[in-house]
Design a protein around this motif. Sequence first.
Motif, PDB file in Angstrom:
ATOM      1  N   MET A 175       0.803  -1.194   0.000  1.00 20.92           N
ATOM      2  CA  MET A 175       0.000   0.000   0.000  1.00 20.92           C
ATOM      3  C   MET A 175       0.850   1.265   0.000  1.00 20.92           C
ATOM      4  SD  MET A 175      -3.344  -0.369  -0.154  1.00 20.92           S
ATOM      5  CE  MET A 175      -2.936  -1.477  -1.475  1.00 20.92           C
ATOM      6  N   VAL A 176       2.030   1.208   0.616  1.00 16.15           N
ATOM      7  CA  VAL A 176       2.879   2.401   0.661  1.00 16.15           C
ATOM      8  C   VAL A 176       3.288   2.814  -0.749  1.00 16.15           C
ATOM      9  CG1 VAL A 176       5.056   3.364   1.474  1.00 16.15           C
ATOM     10  CG2 VAL A 176       3.681   1.944   3.002  1.00 16.15           C
ATOM     11  N   GLU A 177       3.637   1.838  -1.583  1.00 19.68           N
ATOM     12  CA  GLU A 177       4.017   2.167  -2.962  1.00 19.68           C
ATOM     13  C   GLU A 177       2.845   2.819  -3.700  1.00 19.68           C
ATOM     14  OE1 GLU A 177       5.419   0.000  -7.076  1.00 19.68           O
ATOM     15  OE2 GLU A 177       5.877  -0.995  -5.177  1.00 19.68           O
ATOM     16  N   LEU A 178       1.646   2.277  -3.533  1.00 19.24           N
ATOM     17  CA  LEU A 178       0.463   2.853  -4.168  1.00 19.24           C
ATOM     18  C   LEU A 178       0.185   4.245  -3.608  1.00 19.24           C
ATOM     19  CD1 LEU A 178      -1.970   2.539  -6.072  1.00 19.24           C
ATOM     20  CD2 LEU A 178      -3.187   1.460  -4.172  1.00 19.24           C
ATOM     21  N   ALA A 179       0.257   4.396  -2.300  1.00 21.10           N
ATOM     22  CA  ALA A 179       0.019   5.698  -1.672  1.00 21.10           C
ATOM     23  C   ALA A 179       1.005   6.734  -2.188  1.00 21.10           C
ATOM     24  CB  ALA A 179       0.105   5.586  -0.156  1.00 21.10           C
ATOM     25  N   SER A 180       2.266   6.327  -2.341  1.00 21.55           N
ATOM     26  CA  SER A 180       3.295   7.275  -2.767  1.00 21.55           C
ATOM     27  C   SER A 180       3.063   7.811  -4.178  1.00 21.55           C
ATOM     28  CB  SER A 180       4.680   6.634  -2.674  1.00 21.55           C
ATOM     29  OG  SER A 180       4.841   5.631  -3.665  1.00 21.55           O
ATOM     30  N   GLN A 181       2.217   7.143  -4.940  1.00 24.58           N
ATOM     31  CA  GLN A 181       1.899   7.585  -6.296  1.00 24.58           C
ATOM     32  C   GLN A 181       0.695   8.533  -6.329  1.00 24.58           C
ATOM     33  OE1 GLN A 181       1.317   3.929  -8.459  1.00 24.58           O
ATOM     34  NE2 GLN A 181       3.355   3.186  -7.940  1.00 24.58           N
ATOM     35  N   GLN A 182       0.060   8.744  -5.169  1.00 25.20           N
ATOM     36  CA  GLN A 182      -1.142   9.566  -5.105  1.00 25.20           C
ATOM     37  C   GLN A 182      -0.793  11.040  -4.943  1.00 25.20           C
ATOM     38  OE1 GLN A 182      -4.048   7.773  -5.671  1.00 25.20           O
ATOM     39  NE2 GLN A 182      -2.480   6.192  -5.836  1.00 25.20           N
ATOM     40  N   GLN A 183      -1.608  11.879  -5.546  1.00 26.07           N
ATOM     41  CA  GLN A 183      -1.469  13.328  -5.414  1.00 26.07           C
ATOM     42  C   GLN A 183      -1.565  13.718  -3.941  1.00 26.07           C
ATOM     43  OE1 GLN A 183      -1.158  15.432  -8.102  1.00 26.07           O
ATOM     44  NE2 GLN A 183      -0.996  17.234  -6.798  1.00 26.07           N
ATOM     45  N   GLY A 184      -0.625  14.500  -3.466  1.00 30.05           N
ATOM     46  CA  GLY A 184      -0.685  15.009  -2.100  1.00 30.05           C
ATOM     47  C   GLY A 184      -0.018  14.136  -1.053  1.00 30.05           C
ATOM     48  N   PHE A 185       0.539  12.988  -1.443  1.00 28.12           N
ATOM     49  CA  PHE A 185       1.230  12.115  -0.486  1.00 28.12           C
ATOM     50  C   PHE A 185       2.543  12.758  -0.074  1.00 28.12           C
ATOM     51  CE2 PHE A 185       4.337   8.729   0.382  1.00 28.12           C
ATOM     52  CZ  PHE A 185       3.688   8.036   1.393  1.00 28.12           C
ATOM     53  N   LEU A 186       2.796  12.810   1.250  1.00 32.37           N
ATOM     54  CA  LEU A 186       4.026  13.411   1.762  1.00 32.37           C
ATOM     55  C   LEU A 186       5.001  12.393   2.339  1.00 32.37           C
ATOM     56  CD1 LEU A 186       2.474  16.505   3.561  1.00 32.37           C
ATOM     57  CD2 LEU A 186       3.561  16.440   1.300  1.00 32.37           C
ATOM     58  N   ALA A 206      -9.252  11.517  -1.163  1.00 34.28           N
ATOM     59  CA  ALA A 206      -8.982  10.806  -2.423  1.00 34.28           C
ATOM     60  C   ALA A 206      -8.325   9.455  -2.135  1.00 34.28           C
ATOM     61  CB  ALA A 206      -8.098  11.660  -3.333  1.00 34.28           C
ATOM     62  N   TRP A 207      -7.400   9.396  -1.189  1.00 33.27           N
ATOM     63  CA  TRP A 207      -6.743   8.140  -0.838  1.00 33.27           C
ATOM     64  C   TRP A 207      -7.757   7.163  -0.269  1.00 33.27           C
ATOM     65  CZ3 TRP A 207      -3.506   4.667  -1.729  1.00 33.27           C
ATOM     66  CH2 TRP A 207      -3.061   3.750  -0.779  1.00 33.27           C
ATOM     67  N   LYS A 208      -8.661   7.655   0.570  1.00 34.02           N
ATOM     68  CA  LYS A 208      -9.679   6.797   1.160  1.00 34.02           C
ATOM     69  C   LYS A 208     -10.562   6.161   0.079  1.00 34.02           C
ATOM     70  CE  LYS A 208     -13.227   6.706   4.739  1.00 34.02           C
ATOM     71  NZ  LYS A 208     -12.837   5.398   5.200  1.00 34.02           N
ATOM     72  N   LYS A 209     -10.771   6.870  -1.012  1.00 33.22           N
ATOM     73  CA  LYS A 209     -11.632   6.376  -2.099  1.00 33.22           C
ATOM     74  C   LYS A 209     -10.891   5.512  -3.113  1.00 33.22           C
ATOM     75  CE  LYS A 209     -14.756  10.336  -2.018  1.00 33.22           C
ATOM     76  NZ  LYS A 209     -15.232  11.491  -2.794  1.00 33.22           N
ATOM     77  N   GLU A 210      -9.564   5.470  -3.058  1.00 36.66           N
ATOM     78  CA  GLU A 210      -8.771   4.709  -4.027  1.00 36.66           C
ATOM     79  C   GLU A 210      -9.158   3.236  -3.961  1.00 36.66           C
ATOM     80  OE1 GLU A 210      -6.280   2.352  -4.606  1.00 36.66           O
ATOM     81  OE2 GLU A 210      -6.070   3.169  -6.603  1.00 36.66           O
ATOM     82  N   ALA A 211      -9.511   2.648  -5.082  1.00 35.66           N
ATOM     83  CA  ALA A 211     -10.113   1.316  -5.141  1.00 35.66           C
ATOM     84  C   ALA A 211      -9.259   0.225  -4.489  1.00 35.66           C
ATOM     85  CB  ALA A 211     -10.417   0.943  -6.594  1.00 35.66           C
ATOM     86  N   GLU A 212      -7.977   0.153  -4.816  1.00 36.08           N
ATOM     87  CA  GLU A 212      -7.125  -0.907  -4.264  1.00 36.08           C
ATOM     88  C   GLU A 212      -6.956  -0.736  -2.748  1.00 36.08           C
ATOM     89  OE1 GLU A 212      -2.767  -2.931  -5.091  1.00 36.08           O
ATOM     90  OE2 GLU A 212      -3.645  -1.615  -6.606  1.00 36.08           O
ATOM     91  N   HIS A 213      -6.893   0.510  -2.295  1.00 33.89           N
ATOM     92  CA  HIS A 213      -6.797   0.795  -0.861  1.00 33.89           C
ATOM     93  C   HIS A 213      -8.083   0.342  -0.153  1.00 33.89           C
ATOM     94  CE1 HIS A 213      -6.946   3.874   2.572  1.00 33.89           C
ATOM     95  NE2 HIS A 213      -6.073   2.961   2.930  1.00 33.89           N
ATOM     96  N   THR A 214      -9.221   0.626  -0.740  1.00 34.32           N
ATOM     97  CA  THR A 214     -10.506   0.213  -0.166  1.00 34.32           C
ATOM     98  C   THR A 214     -10.586  -1.309  -0.055  1.00 34.32           C
ATOM     99  OG1 THR A 214     -11.586   2.171  -1.071  1.00 34.32           O
ATOM    100  CG2 THR A 214     -13.018   0.345  -0.459  1.00 34.32           C
ATOM    101  N   LEU A 215     -10.146  -2.026  -1.087  1.00 33.92           N
ATOM    102  CA  LEU A 215     -10.137  -3.492  -1.040  1.00 33.92           C
ATOM    103  C   LEU A 215      -9.215  -4.004   0.066  1.00 33.92           C
ATOM    104  CD1 LEU A 215     -10.075  -4.353  -4.848  1.00 33.92           C
ATOM    105  CD2 LEU A 215     -11.979  -4.683  -3.252  1.00 33.92           C
ATOM    106  N   ALA A 216      -8.059  -3.381   0.217  1.00 31.52           N
ATOM    107  CA  ALA A 216      -7.122  -3.788   1.273  1.00 31.52           C
ATOM    108  C   ALA A 216      -7.721  -3.546   2.654  1.00 31.52           C
ATOM    109  CB  ALA A 216      -5.807  -3.037   1.133  1.00 31.52           C
TER     110      ALA A 216
END
Length: 74
Positions: free
Chosen positions: A1-12, A36-46
């Motif tokens: 999830m960290v790799e996916l999160a790091s690709q999201q707009q606004g990730f610090l 936006a991260w909360k709504k990200e499909a793969e994150h929601t599945l995880a």
Amino acid sequence: MVELASQQQGFLGVESAREEAGITVSYWESLEAIRAWKKEAEHTLAQERGKREWYHCYATRIARVERDYTFHKP
């Protein structure tokens, strides 16, 4: 999830600790980026998988960091 999160707009960034219990803190530039991260499909599945398979309970806290200090012993 960290790799996916790091690709999201606004990730610090992210900090994580694992021993008896695990904690992960992620940092975002705005509430909109968090939403936006909360709504990200793969994150929601995880999250759903975690609820089903791993976690008895967990907490989510959204807070603003006003200051950050670091100490390193020489």
